[in-house]
Design an enzyme around this catalytic site. Sequence first.
Site, mmCIF file in Angstrom:
data_model
loop_
_atom_site.group_PDB
_atom_site.id
_atom_site.type_symbol
_atom_site.label_atom_id
_atom_site.label_comp_id
_atom_site.label_asym_id
_atom_site.label_seq_id
_atom_site.Cartn_x
_atom_site.Cartn_y
_atom_site.Cartn_z
ATOM 1 N N GLY A 18 0.784 -1.229 0.000
ATOM 2 C CA GLY A 18 0.000 0.000 0.000
ATOM 3 C C GLY A 18 0.815 1.278 0.000
ATOM 4 C CB CYS A 25 -25.287 -9.494 -18.969
ATOM 5 S SG CYS A 25 -24.511 -9.510 -20.601
ATOM 6 C CB CYS A 48 -23.804 -13.850 -20.760
ATOM 7 S SG CYS A 48 -23.410 -12.854 -19.311
ATOM 8 C CB CYS A 89 -20.721 -8.623 -18.964
ATOM 9 S SG CYS A 89 -21.703 -9.866 -18.154
ATOM 10 C CB CYS A 120 -19.813 -11.214 -21.368
ATOM 11 S SG CYS A 120 -21.466 -11.060 -22.033
#
Lengths: 350, 280
Positions: free
Chosen positions: B31, B241, B244, B265, B271
């Site tokens: 980080g 979606c 899909c 998606c 997808c």
Amino acid sequence: MTYVAVSGGKEAIEASIKLLDFYKGGTEKDVEIEAIENKLSLLVDRVMGEAGLYSKTYAALAIKQCEGSMEEAVFLLRAYRSTLTRNYYTNVVNTSEMRIVRRISAAFKDIIGGQILGASYDYTHRLINFDLDKEKAAELRREVLDMLGAQEPEEISLCPRVSDELRKEGLIEQYAQDDKPPHDVTMSMLEFPADRSARLQTLARADTGFISGLAYSALRGFGQEHPTVGELRCGYVELCVPYPLDEQEEIYIGEVLLTEVECFNKADDKEQLKLAVGYGAVFGRNETKAISMAVIDRELDHGGPYPTQNEEFVLMHGDSLEMNGFISHLKLPHYVTFQSKLDAVRKTRA
Amino acid sequence: MMNRNYNFAFLDEGSKREIRRAALKAVAIPGYQVSFGSRELPIGRGWGTGGIQLTLSLIGPEDVLKVIDQGSDESVNAVNIKKFIGLCTDVETTTKTSEATVIQTRHRIPEVPLTNRQILIFQVPIPEPLRIVEAREEVTKKMHAEKDYAPIWLQLYESLVKYNKVTIASEYPCMVSGRYMMNPSPIPKFDNPKLHRAECLYLFGAGREKKIYAIPPYTEVISLAFDDIPFEKENFKGKKCRLCGSENTYLDEMFDQHGDRFYQCSDTSYCQEVRDYVSG
């Protein structure tokens, strides 16, 4: 159907580049690299300066490759620079030894070594010359060369700096000689407060327009008083690298054209006043940039509430690649983040 | 085709080693933003040059590369980056997430969890999570050193008071390993939980801002939230979606020629895989 957004990217990019090549061609006439290098030399100088790479030929190539776009030409040279291994560092250049082609002082009428007007647009009238397209370049050039050839060459004498005289008088602050290796802004990130070496490097490579605007703001009222150009000199300096087998020896590797400026401002010196110097030096003939750099150097030393006096503000926002890159990235798709933004806005309205 | 006029992976070997060293330091301090001497590339600064420098410094002839932008392999920017890396290396590329060893991404984490043989490299525009509350680098550096994150918490609180919601959209800040506050790059909040205790290595590169940071595998990454106001992702409830049928993915909102709204998606590779699976 158009619902597969921005797919077929590959074909689109190829077609875009083909069209760009057509625009770039522009006409059936070609422009030679040699012509760009020598006839657009101020543009070449500016590109080399902002790129931080002194090569007139490559700068000219870059200019031709991008329809003369300043930002693209700088971009091309910088990207090329990243592929080069750094083999040597030149010895420090003493600009007092400059082979001067132009030198002026706005502070004193008479200076040791004299004022040399040299080549300058300052005293031309900016009237478009409609006969220029009938100009015979070869003839003109020969004429001037013949004239120069007939003259008796003068001995080259070195010019002391205008500030040297004032320094002798004690009017300019004396700094201790500082020989520590300069911070290299191309090899490590700029940290704040920045070394003066880092500041001057960053300003020397900065976008000319950016620093000219900043310097202008300082002159107009968002800064200290109006400075005086103590000396502006333009000329060639020799570059040498240490000879690997003998540290005392050096090898000459070429020369570069520089413009160097010293500006004077009044400054506090306890109960009295002194003169403070701002310094600017850039590749080639780019006088506005060199003066702007000197103005900003002085403003940053002075400090204060205005933009030009704020180190992070000045040094972080003037790099041609960084500013143009980040601004142009706004043209990239932001579908995901915008969707997220929409979601956040909608939620507060539900 | 690889352009033999340039070094493998464009940059000279010394520069690549320097970038790898910065990445190693970043892994050692999860980080924390490690500064590095960012090199100029033939691609614009602000267009993913931090990510590309990481990719160039890490990639070898054996690697398989995937590049996505907004979740899509086909987006002009993803194509362009892949094309550049193809010019200076001849590594294999793929669109299938599971096949890739190195994945460079802008603004998304793939829907399929990544494994310990994969590295995900993020392109980061503004690495500093504190920049929204403090403009000066000199000051934010000290704030990190002192772990002084109060102004961000205050911003979260103010947003709750004013709008009754935390209104940060993407780039939602998180705490890494309980020490450094980190900007996860402009991924949607939807992707933030994928950073937590992941099996793969996450590397973040900011070229213009000259910073590299990292989340090593299995690191604790917690999105900022108050005890009584939990962290909230983007909401796609009741939407799916159109290609899909997935209801558990991040969706792009679109309009067809008639102005009707539909969803799809954002991760195009996922997808496609779902559609392939369904059609057998």
